[in-house]
Design a protein around this motif. Structure first.
Motif, PDB file in Angstrom:
ATOM      1  N   GLN A  18       1.902  -1.695   4.745  1.00  0.00           N
ATOM      2  CA  GLN A  18       0.726  -1.885   4.408  1.00  0.00           C
ATOM      3  C   GLN A  18       0.379  -0.363   3.911  1.00  0.00           C
ATOM      4  N   ASN A  19       1.256   0.015   5.875  1.00  0.00           N
ATOM      5  CA  ASN A  19       1.275   1.054   5.317  1.00  0.00           C
ATOM      6  C   ASN A  19       2.081   2.672   4.053  1.00  0.00           C
ATOM      7  N   LEU A  20       2.712   1.400   4.047  1.00  0.00           N
ATOM      8  CA  LEU A  20       3.768   2.346   2.651  1.00  0.00           C
ATOM      9  C   LEU A  20       2.303   2.388   1.636  1.00  0.00           C
ATOM     10  N   GLN A  21       1.646   1.231   1.318  1.00  0.00           N
ATOM     11  CA  GLN A  21       1.069   1.360   0.327  1.00  0.00           C
ATOM     12  C   GLN A  21      -0.139   2.308   0.326  1.00  0.00           C
ATOM     13  N   ASN A  22      -0.800   2.215   1.837  1.00  0.00           N
ATOM     14  CA  ASN A  22      -1.835   2.984   2.169  1.00  0.00           C
ATOM     15  C   ASN A  22      -1.174   4.936   1.981  1.00  0.00           C
ATOM     16  N   LEU A  23      -0.287   5.137   1.798  1.00  0.00           N
ATOM     17  CA  LEU A  23       0.964   6.301   1.839  1.00  0.00           C
ATOM     18  C   LEU A  23       0.899   6.566   0.645  1.00  0.00           C
ATOM     19  N   ARG A  24       1.153   5.450  -0.427  1.00  0.00           N
ATOM     20  CA  ARG A  24       1.151   5.636  -1.679  1.00  0.00           C
ATOM     21  C   ARG A  24      -0.276   6.053  -2.514  1.00  0.00           C
ATOM     22  N   ASP A  25      -0.794   5.485  -2.221  1.00  0.00           N
ATOM     23  CA  ASP A  25      -2.005   5.891  -2.774  1.00  0.00           C
ATOM     24  C   ASP A  25      -2.658   7.467  -2.422  1.00  0.00           C
ATOM     25  N   ASP A  26      -2.648   7.522  -0.578  1.00  0.00           N
ATOM     26  CA  ASP A  26      -2.730   8.843  -0.830  1.00  0.00           C
ATOM     27  C   ASP A  26      -2.323   9.848  -1.170  1.00  0.00           C
ATOM     28  N   LEU A  27      -0.689   9.968  -1.639  1.00  0.00           N
ATOM     29  CA  LEU A  27       0.405  10.657  -2.428  1.00  0.00           C
ATOM     30  C   LEU A  27      -0.482  11.005  -3.250  1.00  0.00           C
ATOM     31  N   ALA A  28      -1.124   9.615  -4.012  1.00  0.00           N
ATOM     32  CA  ALA A  28      -1.597   9.772  -5.432  1.00  0.00           C
ATOM     33  C   ALA A  28      -2.456  10.509  -5.758  1.00  0.00           C
ATOM     34  N   ARG A  29      -3.126  10.284  -4.683  1.00  0.00           N
ATOM     35  CA  ARG A  29      -4.615  11.319  -4.202  1.00  0.00           C
ATOM     36  C   ARG A  29      -4.602  12.368  -4.329  1.00  0.00           C
ATOM     37  N   LEU A  30      -3.478  13.395  -3.601  1.00  0.00           N
ATOM     38  CA  LEU A  30      -3.606  13.883  -3.281  1.00  0.00           C
ATOM     39  C   LEU A  30      -2.361  14.872  -4.594  1.00  0.00           C
ATOM     40  N   ARG A  31      -1.519  14.321  -4.812  1.00  0.00           N
ATOM     41  CA  ARG A  31      -1.225  14.667  -6.226  1.00  0.00           C
ATOM     42  C   ARG A  31      -2.658  14.961  -7.232  1.00  0.00           C
ATOM     43  N   GLU A  32      -2.786  14.088  -7.308  1.00  0.00           N
ATOM     44  CA  GLU A  32      -4.140  14.329  -8.815  1.00  0.00           C
ATOM     45  C   GLU A  32      -5.258  15.966  -8.092  1.00  0.00           C
ATOM     46  N   GLN A  33      -5.469  16.027  -7.102  1.00  0.00           N
ATOM     47  CA  GLN A  33      -6.667  16.834  -6.827  1.00  0.00           C
ATOM     48  C   GLN A  33      -5.458  17.947  -6.765  1.00  0.00           C
ATOM     49  N   VAL A  34      -3.952  17.961  -6.322  1.00  0.00           N
ATOM     50  CA  VAL A  34      -3.173  19.586  -6.883  1.00  0.00           C
ATOM     51  C   VAL A  34      -3.788  19.853  -8.193  1.00  0.00           C
ATOM     52  N   LEU A  35      -3.033  18.635  -9.289  1.00  0.00           N
ATOM     53  CA  LEU A  35      -2.858  19.170 -10.739  1.00  0.00           C
ATOM     54  C   LEU A  35      -4.180  19.721 -11.115  1.00  0.00           C
ATOM     55  N   GLN A  36      -5.695  18.628 -10.660  1.00  0.00           N
ATOM     56  CA  GLN A  36      -6.594  19.645 -10.359  1.00  0.00           C
ATOM     57  C   GLN A  36      -7.064  20.964  -9.955  1.00  0.00           C
TER      58      GLN A  36
END
Length: 128
Positions: free
Chosen positions: A68-86
């Motif tokens: 569950q922690n692993l999935q949460n971190l993957r979601d956070d990483l994807a969200r941060l990636r999108e923020q960086v791209l924006q």
């Protein structure tokens, strides 16, 4: 000489902060993947394996929490990636940023999607 100091531009401050959070999330994800893998490979202690039977309906909680922690971190990483791209001002070019190590570079570069010309995907690259 001024072009060498472009990475100190104050307008890039929010990008730098988001990028630092992204890099930290990548490290945490790496550690979490190792912990999740270790949790799946731990063998039960042979001395207590036959002493007590697990209760009905029980499940390996530690393993479940690790995944569950692993999935949460993957979601956070994807969200941060999108923020960086924006926040990146350009695509397919390097942008100099200050990550505390001198001039670092970050960029979003177009990847060759398999036949889908309408949906562009970008690969985030960071050089520290």
């Amino acid at each position: 000489m001024a072009s060498n100091l472009d990475y100190l531009d104050p307008s890039l401050q929010s990008l730098e902060e988001t990028l630092q959070a992204y890099l930290e999330a990548e490290k945490e994800l790496s550690h979490a993947e190792i912990a999740a893998t270790a949790a799946t490979h731990t063998a039960p202690d042979s001395t207590t394996a036959f002493d007590q039977r697990p209760s009905t309906g029980s499940y390996p909680q530690h393993t479940e929490e690790a995944f569950q922690n692993l999935q949460n971190l993957r979601d956070d990483l994807a969200r941060l990636r999108e923020q960086v791209l924006q926040q990146l001002p350009v695509r397919d070019e390097w942008v100099k940023v200050n990550l505390g190590y001198g001039p670092s570079r970050v960029g979003a570069f177009r990847t060759n999607a398999s036949g889908a010309a309408s949906s562009e995907t970008y690969e985030l690259r960071v050089v520290i």
